[in-house]
Design a protein around this motif. Structure first.
Motif, PDB file in Angstrom:
ATOM      1  N   ASP A 193       0.720  -1.200   0.185  1.00 30.96           N
ATOM      2  CA  ASP A 193      -0.063   0.050  -0.050  1.00 30.96           C
ATOM      3  C   ASP A 193       1.045   1.100  -0.007  1.00 30.96           C
ATOM      4  O   ASP A 193       0.556   2.173  -0.829  1.00 30.96           O
ATOM      5  N   HIS A 197       1.283   4.187  -2.840  1.00 28.96           N
ATOM      6  CA  HIS A 197       1.002   5.665  -2.335  1.00 28.96           C
ATOM      7  C   HIS A 197       2.065   6.480  -3.131  1.00 28.96           C
ATOM      8  O   HIS A 197       1.756   7.597  -3.729  1.00 28.96           O
ATOM      9  N   HIS A 262      -5.809   2.950  -6.390  1.00 26.83           N
ATOM     10  CA  HIS A 262      -6.587   3.459  -5.181  1.00 26.83           C
ATOM     11  C   HIS A 262      -8.216   3.452  -5.487  1.00 26.83           C
ATOM     12  O   HIS A 262      -8.999   2.993  -5.036  1.00 26.83           O
ATOM     13  N   HIS A 276      -7.215  -3.235   2.551  1.00 26.50           N
ATOM     14  CA  HIS A 276      -6.858  -2.280   1.596  1.00 26.50           C
ATOM     15  C   HIS A 276      -5.594  -2.525   0.877  1.00 26.50           C
ATOM     16  O   HIS A 276      -5.635  -2.378  -0.503  1.00 26.50           O
ATOM     17  N   ASN A 280      -4.990  -3.240  -3.370  1.00 28.66           N
ATOM     18  CA  ASN A 280      -4.105  -2.611  -3.985  1.00 28.66           C
ATOM     19  C   ASN A 280      -3.017  -3.419  -4.845  1.00 28.66           C
ATOM     20  O   ASN A 280      -2.775  -3.247  -5.937  1.00 28.66           O
TER      21      ASN A 280
END
Ligand SMILES: [Fe+2]
Length: 388
Positions: A193, A197, A262, A276, A280
């Protein structure tokens, strides 16, 4: 053109930083926090430690330890009531992204009232809630350094994105020792994750020279250490790099936004309860392949920063290496296919259209270097099923 950069006011970083909580609170003029956390943090002894260090400094706290993964608005209401009944001057958020996201929402609901739906995008929530001091225990969602929270509407199952200065923690304590107990699956999912990002912030259409620096620094810290922390949870050097990388990636995407990964990931999480970071991870290779033509030089720079391509390699070669590496990471970190995770094929196919609409509605796909149509998102959901 200008860019607005929003940051926490203070970061306390390094091994054992958690013990500096009383000093952080004092600097902010706070003395009586409500600790918002979950049962895991209680059983690991972290809540007791906070209670002890606060007690030693002559401070006291309340504890709400019932936050849920992927928090719903309903799960926050007892904490909002606890805030109203008490005389708390701040909130200490201890845990992964769900605990920190919960705390941000509790801080705003506790001070200003209303329903969470009142605060969702496109509203820019600038009213300051109760001061939040975030202590992340994973590396990570980066929530300790973002102006976002995501809360699920209990009735519609919609994952509501809420954003604005109100949701930026006033301070964060970045103590990598708290991540040493994270199990391999959590370490892998949250680590991918964080890497997502960094990559999405760097290729985002909202990227700025400021967010670029945070994104590239994050990628450089995260990529070489993902495998290390997965295979060797006690690798302190790698854990420290992941923790710092995660916070930097949070700063990067809070200011540059995330993109298509996302955007498509949230509906999968909402409908199939996939954690989450894991959704991803399932999406990252295929979505990167789709997005590459929109920003080949930027993706090539990601590969070079990850250490899998050199400055002499062409962008084309660097892009191929990036796709290979993202797939290799998923294999090595044992990211399951959607079928292996237990997602039901029929339900998945029937929801692809709705998920594509929800992905577009979140706005994140609009930041992607290659902006997809609804039909293309449906097609990508289908590709991801077969690829993983
Ligand atoms: Fe994320």
């Amino acid at each position: 053109m200008t860019h607005r950069i929003v940051l926490p006011r203070m970061l306390e970083t390094g091994a054992g930083a958690i013990r500096r909580l009383p000093a952080v609170l004092e600097t902010l003029g706070c003395r009586h926090p409500l600790i918002v956390t979950d049962q895991m943090m209680v059983s690991l002894g972290h809540v007791e430690l906070l209670d002890d260090v606060l007690g030693s400094a002559g401070m006291s706290c309340g504890v709400f330890a019932e936050t849920e993964p992927e928090p719903s608005e309903l799960s926050l209401l007892p904490a909002v009531q606890q805030l109203k009944d008490g005389s708390f001057d701040s909130i200490v958020a201890l845990g992964g992204g769900s605990a920190i996201d919960s705390a941000k929402a509790i801080g705003v609901l506790g001070k200003h009232g209303g329903r969470m739906a009142d605060y969702k995008v496109p509203r820019d929530v600038t009213e300051a809630g109760l001061p939040v001091i975030a202590i992340p225990t994973t590396a990570g969602t980066g929530s300790e350094a973002t102006r976002f929270t995501i809360i699920t509407d209990a009735e519609s199952d919609e994952k509501m994105l809420c954003m604005g200065l109100a949701f930026m923690p006033l301070a964060a304590i970045i103590d990598f020792e708290l991540t040493l107990t994270a199990p391999p699956r959590v370490t892998a999912d949250t680590g991918i994750d964080a890497l997502t990002h960094g990559i999405e912030a760097y290729v985002s259409q909202k990227a700025s020279p400021f967010s670029d620096q945070q994104a590239l620094s994050a990628i450089a810290l995260l990529a070489p250490n993902l495998r290390r922390v997965y295979h060797n949870p006690d690798d302190r050097e790698a854990r420290e790099a992941m923790m710092l990388g995660s916070t930097l990636a949070g700063i990067a995407f809070s200011n540059a936004s995330v993109a298509l990964v996302h955007g498509m990931s949230r509906p999968i999480g909402a409908h199939f309860h996939v954690p989450h970071g894991l959704s991803n991870a399932m999406l990252l290779p295929a979505i990167t392949r789709f997005s590459l033509p929109g920003a080949p030089a930027r993706y090539a720079q990601c590969a070079r920063t990850m250490g899998i391509a050199t400055p002499k390699d062409s962008d084309t070669l660097a892009n191929e290496r990036l796709l290979d590496e993202l797939q290799a990471i998923n294999r090595e970190l044992q990211v399951p296919s959607m079928a292996d995770f237990g997602i039901e094929r029929e339900k998945y196919v029937s929801l692809q259209g709705l998920m594509a609409q929800q992905a577009l509605a979140s706005g994140s796909p609009g930041n992607n270097p290659r902006v997809p149509s609804e039909a293309e998102i449906v097609d990508l959901y289908e590709q991801v099923w077969h690829q993983a």
